[in-house]
Design a protein around this motif. Structure first.
Motif, PDB file in Angstrom:
ATOM      1  N   SER A   9     -31.487 -16.954  23.316  1.00  0.00           N
ATOM      2  CA  SER A   9     -31.808 -16.019  22.238  1.00  0.00           C
ATOM      3  C   SER A   9     -31.418 -14.607  22.665  1.00  0.00           C
ATOM      4  O   SER A   9     -31.210 -14.329  23.849  1.00  0.00           O
ATOM      5  CB  SER A   9     -33.309 -16.061  21.909  1.00  0.00           C
ATOM      6  N   TYR A  10     -31.352 -13.735  21.678  1.00  0.00           N
ATOM      7  CA  TYR A  10     -30.998 -12.337  21.952  1.00  0.00           C
ATOM      8  C   TYR A  10     -32.005 -11.652  22.871  1.00  0.00           C
ATOM      9  O   TYR A  10     -31.598 -10.999  23.847  1.00  0.00           O
ATOM     10  CB  TYR A  10     -30.847 -11.598  20.619  1.00  0.00           C
ATOM     11  N   PRO A  11     -33.329 -11.748  22.643  1.00  0.00           N
ATOM     12  CA  PRO A  11     -34.275 -11.058  23.548  1.00  0.00           C
ATOM     13  C   PRO A  11     -34.154 -11.542  24.994  1.00  0.00           C
ATOM     14  O   PRO A  11     -34.242 -10.734  25.924  1.00  0.00           O
ATOM     15  CB  PRO A  11     -35.646 -11.400  22.954  1.00  0.00           C
ATOM     16  N   PRO A  66     -17.898 -14.772  21.891  1.00  0.00           N
ATOM     17  CA  PRO A  66     -18.499 -16.100  22.062  1.00  0.00           C
ATOM     18  C   PRO A  66     -19.960 -16.047  22.512  1.00  0.00           C
ATOM     19  O   PRO A  66     -20.775 -16.858  22.058  1.00  0.00           O
ATOM     20  CB  PRO A  66     -17.619 -16.743  23.145  1.00  0.00           C
ATOM     21  N   ILE A  67     -20.301 -15.107  23.394  1.00  0.00           N
ATOM     22  CA  ILE A  67     -21.692 -15.008  23.841  1.00  0.00           C
ATOM     23  C   ILE A  67     -22.599 -14.653  22.671  1.00  0.00           C
ATOM     24  O   ILE A  67     -23.695 -15.206  22.529  1.00  0.00           O
ATOM     25  CB  ILE A  67     -21.813 -13.969  24.979  1.00  0.00           C
ATOM     26  N   MET A  68     -22.145 -13.734  21.814  1.00  0.00           N
ATOM     27  CA  MET A  68     -22.932 -13.373  20.634  1.00  0.00           C
ATOM     28  C   MET A  68     -23.242 -14.597  19.787  1.00  0.00           C
ATOM     29  O   MET A  68     -24.368 -14.793  19.311  1.00  0.00           O
ATOM     30  CB  MET A  68     -22.187 -12.336  19.794  1.00  0.00           C
ATOM     31  N   GLY A  69     -22.230 -15.440  19.579  1.00  0.00           N
ATOM     32  CA  GLY A  69     -22.435 -16.641  18.780  1.00  0.00           C
ATOM     33  C   GLY A  69     -23.417 -17.608  19.419  1.00  0.00           C
ATOM     34  O   GLY A  69     -24.232 -18.234  18.721  1.00  0.00           O
ATOM     35  N   ARG A  89     -18.127 -23.445  28.089  1.00  0.00           N
ATOM     36  CA  ARG A  89     -19.143 -23.438  29.146  1.00  0.00           C
ATOM     37  C   ARG A  89     -19.556 -21.997  29.463  1.00  0.00           C
ATOM     38  O   ARG A  89     -19.572 -21.578  30.615  1.00  0.00           O
ATOM     39  CB  ARG A  89     -18.583 -24.102  30.412  1.00  0.00           C
ATOM     40  N   TRP A  90     -19.918 -21.223  28.443  1.00  0.00           N
ATOM     41  CA  TRP A  90     -20.147 -19.791  28.642  1.00  0.00           C
ATOM     42  C   TRP A  90     -21.205 -19.459  29.699  1.00  0.00           C
ATOM     43  O   TRP A  90     -21.062 -18.456  30.413  1.00  0.00           O
ATOM     44  CB  TRP A  90     -20.486 -19.112  27.316  1.00  0.00           C
ATOM     45  N   PRO A  91     -22.281 -20.260  29.897  1.00  0.00           N
ATOM     46  CA  PRO A  91     -23.236 -19.895  30.962  1.00  0.00           C
ATOM     47  C   PRO A  91     -22.613 -19.868  32.357  1.00  0.00           C
ATOM     48  O   PRO A  91     -23.145 -19.226  33.262  1.00  0.00           O
ATOM     49  CB  PRO A  91     -24.305 -20.989  30.866  1.00  0.00           C
ATOM     50  N   GLU A 134     -26.865  -5.937  17.490  1.00  0.00           N
ATOM     51  CA  GLU A 134     -27.798  -6.271  18.573  1.00  0.00           C
ATOM     52  C   GLU A 134     -27.087  -6.306  19.918  1.00  0.00           C
ATOM     53  O   GLU A 134     -27.633  -5.867  20.934  1.00  0.00           O
ATOM     54  CB  GLU A 134     -28.452  -7.624  18.274  1.00  0.00           C
ATOM     55  N   TYR A 135     -25.874  -6.807  19.926  1.00  0.00           N
ATOM     56  CA  TYR A 135     -25.138  -6.861  21.186  1.00  0.00           C
ATOM     57  C   TYR A 135     -24.812  -5.458  21.701  1.00  0.00           C
ATOM     58  O   TYR A 135     -24.765  -5.226  22.904  1.00  0.00           O
ATOM     59  CB  TYR A 135     -23.852  -7.668  21.009  1.00  0.00           C
ATOM     60  N   SER A 136     -24.594  -4.522  20.769  1.00  0.00           N
ATOM     61  CA  SER A 136     -24.359  -3.145  21.194  1.00  0.00           C
ATOM     62  C   SER A 136     -25.608  -2.569  21.849  1.00  0.00           C
ATOM     63  O   SER A 136     -25.513  -1.741  22.773  1.00  0.00           O
ATOM     64  CB  SER A 136     -23.942  -2.277  20.001  1.00  0.00           C
TER      65      SER A 136
END
Length: 507
Positions: free
Chosen positions: A96-98, A34-37, A161-163, A45-47
């Protein structure tokens, strides 16, 4: 005369430090998809996020003693809690990813040394039976963090509510700050301080990142870019070996590695590595088995995974009564590996449509028993031969936790690469047996088509039936691959039982 009971704030600090670290790592691992999405990151990138976090953690663990000597325990732990809170807030606000990558690296600055700090804080209790209360607090934080993380993560993800995962970590870190007033402030005299050579430290940082990055990326690139991965792993391993060799030869090392060459410590380190590799591989595979292969929701998966690991809490409460009376470790090693063998064997025999209470929960509970039998006993037995010198003991703890970061990554790699390979083999076998001309395929295809024809055109229903069969084949192949993993783990656990019975180093 009865020894004085340790201050309550000290016990709270010891337990909370391990709780925060295991809780945040467990939640981030469980809620990875879910965080990746949400941040728009690909699995590759998550790796990289995972590799960056672990490599920063390795360097920070190596520098922990160096920083404590200059800052004092109180300021060091307060700075670590502050960094963990800031990193968690950055992750919670990331879109964002960064931004998420930066947040996780800042989090690693703070969380990396929490387990080591917790264990060394136990030594602030004078040598006496009261020190066991510190060990109890530490292990309670570990098992509580491991048990709570999947349940909390699944509930938060289900609520969309992932954050909140990271807000919880930030709040826990900030709430612990007042309790750190019980820690000492003193710094080490300049003549007694360790030295950090920048070139050797750069070799550690580069080597750990390369090895961890290659391990994380092997799931995606193992077959396509095997030569590149092997080259990267060899380069990283060479840098790590150069760090170890130069540290062991140095007159002013960052870590006194030569003093750690002691049979009991090395044997315990090997046992710790096995535990961390198992935690990494099972932590990756068990949620996949429950969610993707068996088709359960995030909420159900998290609840049952947490219920299973809660058996570790009960196990530890039982161990706190047994260990003072019967401290000899051999029986606990045998019992722990027996629980792992039974857990893995039960999972390997899960039917296609299992009952979660009857088939899955007992296996997860046995896995929790393995964790909280092996890890605390190993921790209590490993460091006896290096406990004569406070700085050597600290370096032994740091080395163990650095290796733990590598072991977790190695466990995930073993699980992912093995899963990929075995899934391909099983899919090929199933596809050969169930082809377009086989009676099984035709019967299944006709049943699916008939069920779908009521709501769509026959041609479209036939196409969709074929796609559903392919999906079922892929799902069953992944499940069979996971079951093979647990069969192999059960066999390894049986071998470990035999080794535990005959070994004479830790007894």
């Amino acid at each position: 005369m009865k020894p004085a009971k340790p201050p309550g704030l000290l016990l709270l600090t010891i337990g909370a430090l391990t709780l925060i670290d295991f809780l945040q790592n467990g939640m981030v691992a469980f809620a990875a998809a879910p965080i990746m999405g949400e941040i728009g990151a690909s699995p590759e990138e998550y790796s990289t996020v995972a590799a960056a976090y672990a490599s920063v953690a390795v360097v920070m663990i190596a520098l922990q003693r160096w920083m404590v000597e200059r800052m004092g325990w109180r300021r060091y732990v307060q700075a670590a809690l502050g960094a963990a809170a800031i990193g968690a807030i950055l992750c919670a606000a990331a879109t964002s990813y960064p931004a998420f990558l930066a947040g996780r690296m800042v989090t690693a600055l703070g969380c990396a040394g929490m387990v080591t700090s917790s264990r060394l804080a136990v030594n602030l209790i004078p040598p006496s039976p009261a020190r066991f209360l510190g060990i109890k607090a530490l292990a309670t934080g570990v098992c509580a963090g491991m048990a709570l993380s999947p349940w909390l993560a699944s509930a938060i993800v289900t609520a969309d509510r992932w954050p909140l995962i990271f807000w919880l970590v930030a709040a826990a870190a900030l709430a612990l700050l007042p309790a750190t007033s019980v820690l000492p402030e003193g710094t080490a005299p300049p003549a007694q301080r360790s030295r950090a050579h920048p070139v050797r430290l750069a070799a550690l940082a580069a080597g750990s990142f390369l090895v961890l990055f290659v391990l994380q990326r092997s799931y995606y690139d193992f077959y396509a870019d095997r030569l590149w991965l092997v080259t990267g792993a060899a380069t990283g391993a060479t840098a790590l070996l150069a760090f170890i060799w130069t540290e062991s030869k140095s007159a002013t090392p960052l870590l006194r590695l030569r003093n750690l060459v002691e049979p009991r410590y090395l044997s315990g380190l090997a046992l710790f590595t096995f535990c961390y590799v198992t935690l990494g591989s099972n932590g990756y595979l068990l949620p996949i088995v429950l969610q993707r292969s068996l088709g359960h929701s995030w909420a159900t998966t998290g609840q049952f995974y947490a219920l299973g690991l809660a058996a570790g809490v009960v196990t530890w409460l039982t161990m706190t009564r047994l260990l003072p009376r019967w401290p000899s470790p051999r029986k606990y090693f045998v019992a722990g590996f027996l629980a792992l063998a039974a857990s893995s064997w039960l999972i390997s025999r899960i039917p296609p449509a299992p009952d979660l209470w009857g088939h899955v929960l007992p296996a997860l509970a046995l896995y929790g028993i393995f964790i909280m039998t092996l890890i605390p006993v190993t921790a209590m037995q490993t460091f006896n031969g290096v406990a004569h010198d406070e700085s050597v003991f600290s370096h032994a703890q740091q080395t163990k936790n650095m290796l733990g970061q590598m072991g977790l990554a190695l466990g995930v790699t073993i699980a992912t690469v093995g899963q990929q390979w075995l899934t391909t083999l099983h899919y090929s076998t199933l596809h050969t047996a169930i082809n377009a001309g086989s009676p099984q395929f035709q019967e299944t295809h006709a049943r699916y088509t008939a069920a779908l024809s009521a709501s769509m055109e026959p041609i479209r229903a036939a196409e969709l039936a074929t796609a559903q069969i392919a999906q079922v084949l892929a799902q069953q192949s992944a499940l069979l691959a996971s079951l093979d993993h647990f069969r192999a783990l059960a066999a390894v656990a049986v071998i470990a039982i035999a080794v535990s019975l005959i070994q004479k180093v830790i007894r």
